[in-house]
Design a protein around this motif. Sequence first.
Motif, PDB file in Angstrom:
ATOM      1  N   ARG A  42     -27.229 -11.703  -8.036  1.00  0.00           N
ATOM      2  CA  ARG A  42     -26.914 -11.569  -6.614  1.00  0.00           C
ATOM      3  C   ARG A  42     -27.401 -12.797  -5.847  1.00  0.00           C
ATOM      4  NH1 ARG A  42     -29.348  -5.730  -5.517  1.00  0.00           N
ATOM      5  NH2 ARG A  42     -30.898  -6.622  -6.949  1.00  0.00           N
ATOM      6  N   VAL A  43     -28.414 -13.463  -6.384  1.00  0.00           N
ATOM      7  CA  VAL A  43     -28.760 -14.813  -5.957  1.00  0.00           C
ATOM      8  C   VAL A  43     -28.141 -15.753  -6.982  1.00  0.00           C
ATOM      9  CG1 VAL A  43     -30.606 -16.471  -5.558  1.00  0.00           C
ATOM     10  CG2 VAL A  43     -30.904 -14.079  -4.862  1.00  0.00           C
ATOM     11  N   ARG A  44     -27.262 -16.620  -6.526  1.00  0.00           N
ATOM     12  CA  ARG A  44     -26.451 -17.438  -7.423  1.00  0.00           C
ATOM     13  C   ARG A  44     -27.306 -18.212  -8.427  1.00  0.00           C
ATOM     14  NH1 ARG A  44     -21.192 -19.184  -7.050  1.00  0.00           N
ATOM     15  NH2 ARG A  44     -20.702 -21.077  -8.235  1.00  0.00           N
ATOM     16  N   ALA A  45     -26.894 -18.146  -9.689  1.00  0.00           N
ATOM     17  CA  ALA A  45     -27.585 -18.867 -10.758  1.00  0.00           C
ATOM     18  C   ALA A  45     -27.015 -20.270 -10.906  1.00  0.00           C
ATOM     19  CB  ALA A  45     -27.444 -18.102 -12.074  1.00  0.00           C
ATOM     20  N   GLU A  46     -27.658 -21.061 -11.728  1.00  0.00           N
ATOM     21  CA  GLU A  46     -27.210 -22.435 -11.930  1.00  0.00           C
ATOM     22  C   GLU A  46     -26.158 -22.542 -13.019  1.00  0.00           C
ATOM     23  OE1 GLU A  46     -30.575 -24.882 -12.714  1.00  0.00           O
ATOM     24  OE2 GLU A  46     -31.450 -24.622 -10.700  1.00  0.00           O
ATOM     25  N   GLU A  67     -21.562 -17.922 -12.190  1.00  0.00           N
ATOM     26  CA  GLU A  67     -22.877 -18.136 -11.599  1.00  0.00           C
ATOM     27  C   GLU A  67     -23.237 -17.074 -10.565  1.00  0.00           C
ATOM     28  OE1 GLU A  67     -21.255 -22.143 -12.937  1.00  0.00           O
ATOM     29  OE2 GLU A  67     -20.472 -20.281 -12.082  1.00  0.00           O
ATOM     30  N   ALA A  68     -22.209 -16.423  -9.991  1.00  0.00           N
ATOM     31  CA  ALA A  68     -22.457 -15.389  -8.987  1.00  0.00           C
ATOM     32  C   ALA A  68     -22.410 -13.978  -9.570  1.00  0.00           C
ATOM     33  CB  ALA A  68     -21.436 -15.513  -7.860  1.00  0.00           C
ATOM     34  N   GLY A  69     -22.303 -13.863 -10.897  1.00  0.00           N
ATOM     35  CA  GLY A  69     -22.319 -12.558 -11.546  1.00  0.00           C
ATOM     36  C   GLY A  69     -20.962 -11.893 -11.669  1.00  0.00           C
ATOM     37  N   ARG A  70     -19.876 -12.630 -11.440  1.00  0.00           N
ATOM     38  CA  ARG A  70     -18.527 -12.073 -11.600  1.00  0.00           C
ATOM     39  C   ARG A  70     -18.112 -12.154 -13.067  1.00  0.00           C
ATOM     40  NH1 ARG A  70     -13.437 -14.363 -12.087  1.00  0.00           N
ATOM     41  NH2 ARG A  70     -14.400 -16.437 -11.842  1.00  0.00           N
ATOM     42  N   GLU A  71     -17.710 -11.028 -13.622  1.00  0.00           N
ATOM     43  CA  GLU A  71     -17.203 -11.034 -14.995  1.00  0.00           C
ATOM     44  C   GLU A  71     -15.848 -11.724 -15.016  1.00  0.00           C
ATOM     45  OE1 GLU A  71     -15.196  -7.925 -18.125  1.00  0.00           O
ATOM     46  OE2 GLU A  71     -16.744  -7.144 -16.766  1.00  0.00           O
ATOM     47  N   PHE A  72     -15.677 -12.706 -15.923  1.00  0.00           N
ATOM     48  CA  PHE A  72     -14.398 -13.399 -15.956  1.00  0.00           C
ATOM     49  C   PHE A  72     -13.726 -13.407 -17.327  1.00  0.00           C
ATOM     50  CE2 PHE A  72     -17.495 -16.899 -16.600  1.00  0.00           C
ATOM     51  CZ  PHE A  72     -16.997 -17.502 -17.753  1.00  0.00           C
ATOM     52  N   LEU A  73     -14.408 -12.935 -18.359  1.00  0.00           N
ATOM     53  CA  LEU A  73     -13.756 -12.925 -19.671  1.00  0.00           C
ATOM     54  C   LEU A  73     -14.509 -11.999 -20.613  1.00  0.00           C
ATOM     55  CD1 LEU A  73     -11.396 -14.304 -21.211  1.00  0.00           C
ATOM     56  CD2 LEU A  73     -13.063 -15.941 -22.106  1.00  0.00           C
ATOM     57  N   LEU A  74     -13.742 -11.264 -21.425  1.00  0.00           N
ATOM     58  CA  LEU A  74     -14.306 -10.415 -22.474  1.00  0.00           C
ATOM     59  C   LEU A  74     -13.584 -10.724 -23.772  1.00  0.00           C
ATOM     60  CD1 LEU A  74     -15.961  -8.043 -23.609  1.00  0.00           C
ATOM     61  CD2 LEU A  74     -14.153  -6.516 -22.796  1.00  0.00           C
ATOM     62  N   LEU A  75     -14.346 -11.081 -24.783  1.00  0.00           N
ATOM     63  CA  LEU A  75     -13.806 -11.315 -26.116  1.00  0.00           C
ATOM     64  C   LEU A  75     -14.386 -10.238 -27.026  1.00  0.00           C
ATOM     65  CD1 LEU A  75     -12.284 -12.923 -28.248  1.00  0.00           C
ATOM     66  CD2 LEU A  75     -14.194 -14.550 -28.334  1.00  0.00           C
ATOM     67  N   HIS A  98     -21.864 -25.884 -26.981  1.00  0.00           N
ATOM     68  CA  HIS A  98     -21.537 -25.385 -25.644  1.00  0.00           C
ATOM     69  C   HIS A  98     -22.529 -24.326 -25.160  1.00  0.00           C
ATOM     70  CE1 HIS A  98     -17.810 -27.566 -25.178  1.00  0.00           C
ATOM     71  NE2 HIS A  98     -17.379 -27.137 -26.341  1.00  0.00           N
ATOM     72  N   PHE A  99     -23.155 -23.621 -26.085  1.00  0.00           N
ATOM     73  CA  PHE A  99     -24.056 -22.550 -25.676  1.00  0.00           C
ATOM     74  C   PHE A  99     -25.345 -23.087 -25.050  1.00  0.00           C
ATOM     75  CE2 PHE A  99     -21.263 -20.264 -28.538  1.00  0.00           C
ATOM     76  CZ  PHE A  99     -21.043 -19.092 -27.827  1.00  0.00           C
ATOM     77  N   GLY A 100     -25.610 -24.379 -25.254  1.00  0.00           N
ATOM     78  CA  GLY A 100     -26.759 -24.985 -24.594  1.00  0.00           C
ATOM     79  C   GLY A 100     -26.573 -25.124 -23.094  1.00  0.00           C
ATOM     80  N   ASP A 101     -25.347 -24.983 -22.615  1.00  0.00           N
ATOM     81  CA  ASP A 101     -25.052 -25.118 -21.191  1.00  0.00           C
ATOM     82  C   ASP A 101     -24.847 -23.771 -20.514  1.00  0.00           C
ATOM     83  OD1 ASP A 101     -25.070 -27.929 -21.399  1.00  0.00           O
ATOM     84  OD2 ASP A 101     -22.993 -27.926 -22.096  1.00  0.00           O
ATOM     85  N   LEU A 102     -25.147 -22.675 -21.216  1.00  0.00           N
ATOM     86  CA  LEU A 102     -25.021 -21.330 -20.673  1.00  0.00           C
ATOM     87  C   LEU A 102     -26.348 -20.608 -20.776  1.00  0.00           C
ATOM     88  CD1 LEU A 102     -22.017 -22.008 -21.866  1.00  0.00           C
ATOM     89  CD2 LEU A 102     -21.693 -19.554 -21.738  1.00  0.00           C
ATOM     90  N   ASP A 103     -26.511 -19.579 -19.959  1.00  0.00           N
ATOM     91  CA  ASP A 103     -27.549 -18.600 -20.215  1.00  0.00           C
ATOM     92  C   ASP A 103     -26.955 -17.600 -21.200  1.00  0.00           C
ATOM     93  OD1 ASP A 103     -29.284 -19.780 -18.377  1.00  0.00           O
ATOM     94  OD2 ASP A 103     -28.442 -18.613 -16.711  1.00  0.00           O
ATOM     95  N   ALA A 104     -27.684 -17.257 -22.233  1.00  0.00           N
ATOM     96  CA  ALA A 104     -27.157 -16.381 -23.274  1.00  0.00           C
ATOM     97  C   ALA A 104     -28.196 -15.344 -23.669  1.00  0.00           C
ATOM     98  CB  ALA A 104     -26.738 -17.186 -24.510  1.00  0.00           C
TER      99      ALA A 104
END
Length: 344
Positions: A219-223, A301-309, A254-260
Amino acid sequence: MLPRRDRSWPFLKGVLLCSLTLSSPMAADLDTGDAYSFDDFPREEPLVYPDWFKRSFLDIRTDLEEALAAGKRGLMVYFGQQRCPYCQRLMRVNFGLSDIVEYTRRHFDVVPIDIHGIEEVATLDGDLVSEQEWALREETDFTPSILFYDAEGREALHLRGYYPPYQFRAALEYVADGHYRRESFRDYLARGENRMVFDSEDLNEESFFAPPPHNLDRRVRAERPLVVFFEQGDCHPCDVLHGQALREPAVRRHFGDLDAVQLDIRSETPLITPGGRRTTARDWAADLGLFYAPALLFFDEAGREFLLLDSVAGFYRLRQVMRYVAAKAYRDRSYGAWRASRRE
């Protein structure tokens, strides 16, 4: 591939459905290989539909009426691509089994749609759109996608991606026997599973997974964007994902650039969702309707789901997904629209 871990119990996925599913055995001469591990690069040879697929004028309401007049339970609309290896897997493996073909033809007509096609489709709600526009609207992000429509023209189930024969049989029966009216596909599968619950220690570990506790509140935008791995113990497709696709530098970097984070789909591990809700991994997976592991759920970054695999995914498919995420294309277009723009 990494060596398999020693386990006290055998892998039971092959008997997942117990008495819920069709019981005919796989044809002895059909070489299916590993259902989760195959070359998923685009094929050179174009796809050929089975001759029993419906020759449709792409008037979906008429197609449904004709299916019902023939005594069938509903309509299957297949969304695919000509050179899609997962589509070819569906045709050659799943539809290479006589029991699946017989059951499908008895209960459904199948209408094929090319997700890149330009032919006009009259949908059930009366819209006139191209095949490509309809595919984008129905979020057929991963082919083959199948929409099941019941006798009233309602969507009974949407499969996104390729699933091996035992799960595909279950999907057919789930719709044909009307189970979708009473329970989710996730619950239907769980009733036939009868498996032991394994501890989270049985999960594959990765250096890019953040340790608990899992406060995913955005809810507080992440990086950075977030990917949540929903997995489970004694999971062969999870092992294949970690032992093959995730070992490839073109994917892994690529996973180094995401929170996982990694969650056990059956566990009571407490967490806070990207929307700020307190729950457990098991309850969140249930709320999301997840029935396949591993499932990768992406948030911006704002918590919106955009893809499901949440279907079988190899190196090529996962690499494409990670390119989409790395380009931050999710900020202004869906995965399907991004894929179509790259093709054009």
